[in-house]
Design a protein around this motif. Sequence first.
Motif, PDB file in Angstrom:
ATOM      1  N   GLU B 305     -20.373 -57.470  82.422  1.00  0.00           N
ATOM      2  CA  GLU B 305     -20.412 -57.492  83.419  1.00  0.00           C
ATOM      3  C   GLU B 305     -20.803 -56.645  84.896  1.00  0.00           C
ATOM      4  N   GLU B 306     -20.071 -55.964  85.218  1.00  0.00           N
ATOM      5  CA  GLU B 306     -19.947 -54.981  86.554  1.00  0.00           C
ATOM      6  C   GLU B 306     -21.445 -54.392  86.065  1.00  0.00           C
ATOM      7  N   LEU B 307     -21.137 -53.363  84.615  1.00  0.00           N
ATOM      8  CA  LEU B 307     -22.299 -53.128  84.467  1.00  0.00           C
ATOM      9  C   LEU B 307     -23.464 -53.606  84.859  1.00  0.00           C
ATOM     10  N   LEU B 308     -23.978 -54.851  84.059  1.00  0.00           N
ATOM     11  CA  LEU B 308     -25.157 -55.081  85.109  1.00  0.00           C
ATOM     12  C   LEU B 308     -25.428 -55.701  86.026  1.00  0.00           C
ATOM     13  N   GLY B 309     -23.748 -55.805  86.724  1.00  0.00           N
ATOM     14  CA  GLY B 309     -24.401 -55.451  88.546  1.00  0.00           C
ATOM     15  C   GLY B 309     -24.908 -55.051  88.953  1.00  0.00           C
ATOM     16  N   GLY B 310     -24.751 -53.268  88.109  1.00  0.00           N
ATOM     17  CA  GLY B 310     -24.658 -52.029  88.726  1.00  0.00           C
ATOM     18  C   GLY B 310     -26.094 -51.598  88.502  1.00  0.00           C
ATOM     19  N   LEU B 311     -26.600 -52.478  87.497  1.00  0.00           N
ATOM     20  CA  LEU B 311     -27.984 -52.165  86.570  1.00  0.00           C
ATOM     21  C   LEU B 311     -28.819 -52.582  88.234  1.00  0.00           C
ATOM     22  N   GLY B 312     -28.218 -54.108  88.168  1.00  0.00           N
ATOM     23  CA  GLY B 312     -28.765 -55.319  89.097  1.00  0.00           C
ATOM     24  C   GLY B 312     -29.843 -54.310  90.517  1.00  0.00           C
ATOM     25  N   GLY B 316     -33.033 -53.547  92.032  1.00  0.00           N
ATOM     26  CA  GLY B 316     -32.951 -54.033  93.347  1.00  0.00           C
ATOM     27  C   GLY B 316     -33.571 -52.902  94.527  1.00  0.00           C
ATOM     28  N   GLY B 317     -32.437 -52.055  94.419  1.00  0.00           N
ATOM     29  CA  GLY B 317     -32.346 -50.434  95.074  1.00  0.00           C
ATOM     30  C   GLY B 317     -33.873 -50.181  95.833  1.00  0.00           C
ATOM     31  N   PHE B 318     -34.747 -50.092  94.297  1.00  0.00           N
ATOM     32  CA  PHE B 318     -36.219 -49.145  94.390  1.00  0.00           C
ATOM     33  C   PHE B 318     -37.002 -50.119  94.052  1.00  0.00           C
ATOM     34  N   ILE B 319     -37.206 -51.372  94.223  1.00  0.00           N
ATOM     35  CA  ILE B 319     -38.262 -51.857  93.862  1.00  0.00           C
ATOM     36  C   ILE B 319     -38.825 -52.384  95.229  1.00  0.00           C
ATOM     37  N   VAL B 328     -37.283 -59.456  88.077  1.00  0.00           N
ATOM     38  CA  VAL B 328     -36.328 -58.318  87.606  1.00  0.00           C
ATOM     39  C   VAL B 328     -34.952 -58.265  87.514  1.00  0.00           C
ATOM     40  N   VAL B 329     -34.322 -58.706  89.088  1.00  0.00           N
ATOM     41  CA  VAL B 329     -33.718 -58.722  89.211  1.00  0.00           C
ATOM     42  C   VAL B 329     -32.838 -59.972  88.566  1.00  0.00           C
ATOM     43  N   GLU B 330     -32.958 -61.239  89.770  1.00  0.00           N
ATOM     44  CA  GLU B 330     -32.561 -62.212  88.989  1.00  0.00           C
ATOM     45  C   GLU B 330     -32.649 -62.856  87.790  1.00  0.00           C
ATOM     46  N   GLY B 335     -31.259 -63.329  84.009  1.00  0.00           N
ATOM     47  CA  GLY B 335     -30.573 -64.339  83.199  1.00  0.00           C
ATOM     48  C   GLY B 335     -30.446 -63.869  82.310  1.00  0.00           C
ATOM     49  N   VAL B 336     -30.315 -62.969  81.494  1.00  0.00           N
ATOM     50  CA  VAL B 336     -30.245 -61.969  79.734  1.00  0.00           C
ATOM     51  C   VAL B 336     -28.772 -62.080  80.113  1.00  0.00           C
ATOM     52  N   GLY B 337     -28.530 -61.324  81.482  1.00  0.00           N
ATOM     53  CA  GLY B 337     -27.578 -60.373  81.580  1.00  0.00           C
ATOM     54  C   GLY B 337     -26.304 -61.704  81.477  1.00  0.00           C
TER      55      GLY B 337
END
Lengths: 148, 649
Positions: B305-312, B316-319, B328-330, B335-337
């Motif tokens: 969960e934390e890994l995916l949160g970081g990914l999100g 989110g930061g550069f799009i 992408v993020v939500e 969704g998949v995460g």
Amino acid sequence: MVVPLSRMCEGEMGKIRKLELPPLTRERLCGLGFVSGEEIQLVKVAPFGDPKVFRIKGTDITLREDISMWILVETSSVPLSYATNGEYFVSIINGGMGFRERLRMVGIEVGKKITVTGNIGKRIEINANGILSALSRGQAMRIIVRER
Amino acid sequence: MENHRDEIESRKSTIALLGNPNVGKTSIFNALTGSRQVVANWPGVTVEKRAGVMKHHSHTVDVVDLPGTYTLGATSLDEKIARDFLVNEKPGVAMVIGDAVNLERSLYLLLQVLELRGDVVLAVNSVDEARKAGFEIDKNELSKQLGIPVVLTSAVTGEGIEELKNTLVKSTKSSSHVHYLFSDEVEAHLRDLSERIRGNPSLAGFDERWLSIKLLERDYEVQKITGITLDYDFSVEIAETRYKYIKRILSTSVKGKEKIGWNFSEAIDHVMTHRFLGILIFLAVMYIIFQLTFTISGPLSIMIEELLGGLGRAFGGFIGVDWLRSLVVEGIIGGVGAVLVFVPNIFILFLALGILEETGYLPRAAFVIDRPMYAMKLSGRSFISMLLGFGCNVSSIMSTRSISEPKERIVTILVSPFISCSARLPVYVLIAGTFFGSRAGVVIFFLYVLSIVITVLSALLINKLFFKGEPSTLIMELPRYRKPRLSSIILYTWNKGRHFLEKAGTIILGASVVIWFLSYFPSEGAGSFAAIIGKSLEPLFIPLGYTWEMITSLVFGIAAKEVIVSSLTTFFGNLSVSGSSLGAIRTLITPEVALSFLVFVLLYVPCMPTLAVIKNETGSYKYVLFSVFYSLAVAYIVALIVRIVGGLL
Ligand SMILES: Nc1nc2c(ncn2[C@@H]2O[C@H](COP(=O)(O)OP(=O)(O)OP(=O)(O)O)[C@@H](O)[C@H]2O)c(=O)[nH]1
Ligand SMILES: [Mg+2]
């Protein structure tokens, strides 16, 4: 003595005589080794009394009463409670360590010869190598003996 | 050039793997072809034919793994598949796999195959176990007596596999066809029948003697293809002759010690199937699996969960583009995460089921539980299928093929979707975690118990409705206990768990994108398409009190139950297994509505793949429709009861 497989006692052995079953079931059982002349043993009874596990040709097969009652077996062993006066060999004792130990004290052990001297009412009287004892019917039900 | 022709020629001949159930056919198949099919220690694991390719030196040969069968007079669907392949497809080589510890019965099938055809090879498998048990098998003697090549193998140690490959590529040429004699009376009948059959040109492709033997055994299929029905039956005599012949062969080719005292299997069995302990042990095993699935995986899930949160956050930061960032993020990562977080739970569940299947405990559990199943006119065998349903309903329904009673099979198929499969687990964890905090475990346990109760009641009802309560039978072999090997367990877990990952990458990903789209356009929130779908159905759900988000997620959840999790995440923002967020939904509904929603998710319409497999296995849309409407009705009623009762408490 020829009895239905379902009537055997835990641990008892017999030889299959006949399968009085519909062709498809019989065919399936043949493939598992249920043919006449084959040795079969009742190994285990399920928690609610049915099904039962039978050992045949070295494998364990479960059958319910609806099938095992139609398989006839010839057996020379009987539960001690059905034994009439005479000499027998003890072939199986169904019970825990405590029960076995108590029986050992009165000379009743697997493989030993015993003599039934009286089987009337609630008690079965036994002479095992000179030691006299009396068992209740319930206890005697758990001892399988083979006729001489 | 030479080589090329050789390959094409050898490809034409297929090798079929036949044998009693659980002798190790699939294990040998894997060893020959390098495939990774699931093996497990109970009879009836393989229920369909599977093809693979064996490459050996310059040879390339097709190998087909088949379901196990005790005789060629097939009684269940999986046995029919094996028999039909052998009889109708006429594979180049029939490899019969026997069990070294129980050669006598294995040879019974072998003899039936030898009655049918030539080009038979015998692989005597599990020699490792036979040696330990003190058997010595003389393969040359066996081969001489039977007149066919014999190889001793062990799929575990790899012994004899090379030799088997050599034998197989060689034996595609030979054509020995072994005959042995029955009694004079039977032989006379066989001669007469062969004569009659020879006169029929449509039967030219079959062996006359085989057809005749089968007619004397009153084999239904053979009666059908020959159009001959005899009014006498020699099946008993024929079976006895075969066993006599086998005894003679084994007397010279197998030396074994007399067994003394208890062996390992018996000692364990004494406890596992004990009159009083048996059921307790079974319940304890189930409870441990349940606990493992949730406790061990907890920390792992949080890591993911934390890994995916970081990914999100990173994405989110550069799009820069708003809608793209949201997609992408939500949509995708969210969704998949939301589903990927449950990978540890699901793999651990399959790991536990794998251990259960590999040890050989499963048939014992079936034995212990058979009597209560009988009350539902089912059997311990159908119980095995249902138990597999805790992993996945699709494989559970597939495994009913080895239930020989057609009615029992249909009932099992129709009720198994109520068994709470692993795909529903993410929904429980998420919602229960959000609403019930530390009591989430109790809630989930309740759902599992409810799942079993509804399965039982439905079995009773369906039996009454369709089949007027005809009893089933239970003829089941208890395999030897085996120490689960790490490699098999990993293979099992990966094989079953992989499916979940594949779903995440396909259906769930697709559904997440679709749901994101529907929830973002034409305007986010209450004006979105998703809201329109949900709101159009809302009147139906007023008694249950579900919001349009919940209703829409149920609609999409029919594709795959995990999608409910991804859509709720998209609608309500980040949900989390650690129960930290999901604020929005908490303000919208009360805990009893949440519980009722979980009950609805547990019971409502089976997922698409399950419906497809119901159609496939029953061959009728009638049962699919029944399944859809019946489960909807049950879900609605039970969910309503839960809401009302929950509201009173
Ligand atoms: N010790 C030992 N175990 C084996 C050997 N071959 C297979 N097994 C085990 O036997 C069990 C059954 O193996 P499978 O390959 O699934 O048997 P199968 O014949 O395909 O079984 P069904 O598909 O159910 O008919 C598994 O637990 C295997 O690990 C062997 O050579 N030695
Ligand atoms: Mg298999």
